[in-house]
Design a protein around this motif. Structure first.
Motif, PDB file in Angstrom:
ATOM      1  N   GLU A 232     -17.558   3.957 -19.529  1.00 43.98           N
ATOM      2  CA  GLU A 232     -18.890   4.792 -18.584  1.00 43.98           C
ATOM      3  C   GLU A 232     -17.856   5.074 -17.586  1.00 43.98           C
ATOM      4  N   GLY A 233     -17.522   6.114 -17.146  1.00 48.96           N
ATOM      5  CA  GLY A 233     -17.340   6.792 -15.453  1.00 48.96           C
ATOM      6  C   GLY A 233     -16.260   6.583 -15.259  1.00 48.96           C
ATOM      7  N   ALA A 234     -14.899   5.904 -15.809  1.00 45.29           N
ATOM      8  CA  ALA A 234     -14.079   5.418 -15.885  1.00 45.29           C
ATOM      9  C   ALA A 234     -12.663   6.467 -14.658  1.00 45.29           C
ATOM     10  N   ARG A 235     -12.130   5.657 -14.295  1.00 46.17           N
ATOM     11  CA  ARG A 235     -11.241   7.360 -13.604  1.00 46.17           C
ATOM     12  C   ARG A 235      -9.737   6.751 -13.742  1.00 46.17           C
ATOM     13  N   ASN A 236      -8.909   8.181 -13.700  1.00 45.86           N
ATOM     14  CA  ASN A 236      -7.495   7.085 -13.386  1.00 45.86           C
ATOM     15  C   ASN A 236      -7.576   8.532 -12.027  1.00 45.86           C
ATOM     16  N   PHE A 237      -5.921   7.647 -11.689  1.00 48.71           N
ATOM     17  CA  PHE A 237      -5.005   8.857 -11.331  1.00 48.71           C
ATOM     18  C   PHE A 237      -3.680   8.212 -11.196  1.00 48.71           C
ATOM     19  N   THR A 238      -2.900   8.935 -11.614  1.00 47.56           N
ATOM     20  CA  THR A 238      -1.687   8.881 -11.999  1.00 47.56           C
ATOM     21  C   THR A 238      -0.887   9.772 -11.195  1.00 47.56           C
ATOM     22  N   GLN A 239       0.262   9.546 -10.730  1.00 49.10           N
ATOM     23  CA  GLN A 239       1.211  10.466  -9.607  1.00 49.10           C
ATOM     24  C   GLN A 239       2.839  10.176 -10.031  1.00 49.10           C
TER      25      GLN A 239
END
Lengths: 478, 249
Positions: A380-387
């Motif tokens: 729940e509430g996971a976040r990912n940022f990929t660049q």
């Protein structure tokens, strides 16, 4: 007939075995006896031997993975020698005069002190005097803090309960083809244990184990950070290492218990092969960490070496609020191939991950980013940022991106950004019109491109990494 | 300073310069004007050695040296500077780092020692104040996210730091408001010392109110078709280029 052949082989092997003990190097080939020999040489307990044999059994059932975007001739695993004593100095150069001048030139450009050059080039010096004293003070300081930092072979004998508990807990023996091979035959590597609540008083670096080089092509590293502890570990060296082994298959396991933080930085600069693409190391590495509640694991890597790189440092975000980070620069030139990236597996609630991957391709090389972001139903509430950014130099190289996203939780926030750019003629012209030569111009532009990753590296390493890119890019323009 | 004799140059097989002659003495300011497509920008690019421009014939001497024997960066280190019409961005490379590397290259060529980081920073800060650029711009990536005017001021900053012998300004005034134009002009005027020479390429007479040229040339059809003093610029402003068409042929 096949029985006959087999017995012949065995015979030859048995004959070779004796001479092998004398020269401390096993003849090529892999079977149970080889594994028993390795284990015996290292005076390992029975459980360790059993563990290795189990891995070997699994490996025999597996087949080599072919999904990566790399091409190389079939590896004959029976043509490789799986044990060579680190004490063997016979075939080493006696002094720097016997070392390839081109290698020395590179050391000079990187500004590596003479005694280090000797160690890196594998010169048969009994002891590296300067670093011995460093090592002594260093060990003292660590033991005062209760930190264990030693060769893994030593840890297996001295701290069996710790090793037995964590070895294979992140990368199981059967995880993949190369990890299974490594589990069966690993030669040596590092073991680190940081006790509860301890902030490791210094960066741990393989540099301090310089006199224990030649840990072989199947390195095994295990780092355990107990609850609330911090450690920063530096692997590798910016200097190109002399190495005759063509295949490298290392395994690194990180365990960050509740509230612990592990920062693992790598500079990989194995021999990439010559300008025509001959020779060079095949680097098939499995690196993975598990982060428990509130723990943080950060991988930073600068990959400029090896002919073929297959490497995906990953994080299993098991505990709630755990954080995984991956910062990578992969540079390929001439005929090098790299397929590298990461996996972020979100299991716990409010877990977050960041991926910044920079690929630079020059010459006729190919560089691929391959990444997986998986959000499990409970995360729940996971976040990912990929660049993912790719930079091309010239028009005969390639950059590829293979991002996989598997989301099973509707509350997740996943961002993916990707760019591909070329070092433009206009940028080159601007630099040259201001008096910089073409090579300096390219290295400056490339360093700028990598800035976000370099700022994650420990300071000294970052400066060296910049210089390393400059050296690695030589001949890529003009 | 510079002698251009019968220069013929082309790009992509298309002849742009068509037997151009021009002599620039020490300390002189020459304005080059002319209609679109006349070859004004080509001149700056050919002189500085940009890829894609091919010199077919003619000769250029820069301080007595055959210019075409020198690489791009050698021309720069010898003191030839081009202020770009469209400065490019180099993301992640700080302006400071870029300026230092450029200045180091130039000073090395002149047989001077590199400036220490401390001295360089002091100089860079002072110079950026002269072109009304906040010192914060020194830490940003080269031209990264700069506005049009900031980019042009950054060009002048580079010019002032490198102290070139011959400055070529390629339509530096295009897209500038009056304030920025004045900053650029003040920068150039401050650098006029009787030795340093300038080639100012412009479409508009306006810039020449601030940078008063010694000579004005009209470039059309790939050659200089008319030369005069600053009054010529005013005449062009009033009459356009049409009346010169006979001279082009």
């Amino acid at each position: 007939m096949s029985e006959q052949v087999e017995s012949l082989i065995r015979k030859d092997y048995a004959a070779g075995f004796h001479s092998a003990i004398e020269s401390d190097t096993l003849p090529p080939g892999l079977n149970e006896d080889v594994i028993r020999h390795i284990s015996a040489q290292k005076e390992e307990p029975q459980w360790m031997l059993d563990w290795r044999l189990k891995a070997f059994e699994a490996w025999q059932q597996m087949s080599e993975p072919t999904w990566a975007h790399v091409h190389y001739p079939q590896i004959d695993f029976q043509s490789i020698s799986y044990y060579s004593s680190p004490k063997s100095m016979k075939n080493r150069p006696k002094s720097l005069d016997e070392v390839d001048p081109e290698l020395l030139e590179t050391y000079k450009k990187l500004g590596i002190p003479l005694h280090e050059q000797e160690a890196l080039a594998g010169v048969a010096v009994d002891a590296v005097f300067d670093s011995v004293s460093v090592v002594t003070t260093f060990r003292k300081k660590l033991s005062e803090a209760g930190v264990i930092f030693c060769p893994i072979s030593e840890a297996i004998r001295e701290y069996p309960e710790l090793v037995q508990k964590y070895l294979g807990s992140v990368v199981p023996q059967k995880d993949n083809y190369y990890a299974a091979l490594n589990s069966a035959v690993f030669s040596d590597g590092s073991f680190v244990y940081i006790p509860k609540g301890v902030r490791c008083p210094m960066e741990l670096s393989t540099y301090f184990r310089i006199n224990e080089l030649n840990t072989g092509q199947f390195e095994r590293t295990l780092i355990v950070a107990d609850e609330g502890s911090h450690v920063s570990y530096l692997e590798g060296c910016t200097a190109p290492m002399r190495d005759e082994n063509q295949l490298h298959a290392a395994v690194v396991e990180l365990v960050a218990l509740d509230n612990a933080q592990i920062k693992y930085s790598t500079v990989q600069n194995w021999y990439p092969g010559d300008k025509e693409g001959k020779g060079g190391i095949y680097n098939f590495v499995t690196k993975r960490g598990i982060a428990h509640t509130n723990a943080r694991i950060s991988w930073t890597q600068v990959e400029t070496g090896s002919a073929v790189t297959w490497k995906y440092p990953s994080c299993i975000l098991k505990g709630d609020n755990s954080v995984g980070e991956f910062y990578s620069v992969a540079l390929t030139n001439n005929f090098q191939q790299a397929d590298t990236g990461t996996k972020m597996i979100h299991l716990g609630k409010n877990t977050s991950s960041t991926i910044i991957a920079k690929g630079i391709s020059a010459g006729r090389s190919n560089s691929s980013y391959r990444g997986l972001v998986r959000i499990n139903p409970a995360a729940e509430g996971a976040r990912n940022f990929t660049q993912c950014d790719s930079l091309l130099i010239g028009d005969r190289c390639g950059a590829h991106t293979f991002p996989y996203i598997e989301n099973r939780n509707a509350s997740a926030v996943i961002e993916h950004e990707a760019t591909t750019s070329k070092v433009s003629d206009d940028q080159m012209f601007l630099c040259q019109q201001r008096g910089l030569d073409a090579e300096k111009a390219v290295s400056m532009i490339v360093n700028g491109f990598c800035r976000e990753v370099f700022k994650e590296l420990p300071m000294e390493f970052a400066v060296e990494a910049g210089k390393l890119l400059e050296v690695s890019l030589e001949g890529s323009v003009g | 300073m510079l002698q251009i004799k019968e220069l013929v140059a082309e790009i992509d097989g298309k002849q742009i310069l068509n037997g151009l002659n021009l002599t620039i003495g020490d300390g002189e300011v020459h304005a080059i004007m002319g209609p679109n497509g006349a070859g004004k920008s080509t001149l700056g690019n050919v002189l500085t050695g940009r890829d894609g421009y091919e010199v077919k014939s003619g000769e250029v001497l820069f301080n007595g040296k055959n210019l075409f024997d020198l690489e791009i960066e050698e021309r720069a280190r010898e003191g030839m500077f081009l202020a770009f019409q469209y400065p490019v961005e180099i993301p992640g490379v700080s302006n400071m780092e870029f300026l230092k590397a450029s200045l180091d290259a130039r000073r090395k060529h002149q047989g001077l020692e590199e400036l220490s980081s401390f001295d360089f920073m002091k100089l860079a800060r002072e110079t950026s104040a002269k072109v009304s650029l906040d010192a914060a711009f020194l830490k940003r990536g080269v031209n990264e996210g700069f506005s049009g005017g900031e980019k042009k001021r950054n060009e002048i900053l580079q010019m002032m730091l490198l102290e070139p012998q011959l400055c070529i300004l390629d339509e530096t005034d295009s897209g500038l408001d009056i304030d920025a134009l004045q900053v650029v002009a003040n920068g150039v005027n401050a650098m006029r010392d009787g030795k340093r020479s300038f080639i100012v390429v412009t479409h508009y007479q306006r810039l020449l109110d601030y940078i008063v040229p010694d000579h004005v040339h009209v470039l059309a059809g790939g050659k200089i078709v008319k030369s005069g003093d600053k009054e010529l610029a005013k005449e062009l402003e009033a009459k356009g280029y049409g009346w010169l068409e006979g001279e082009v042929a």
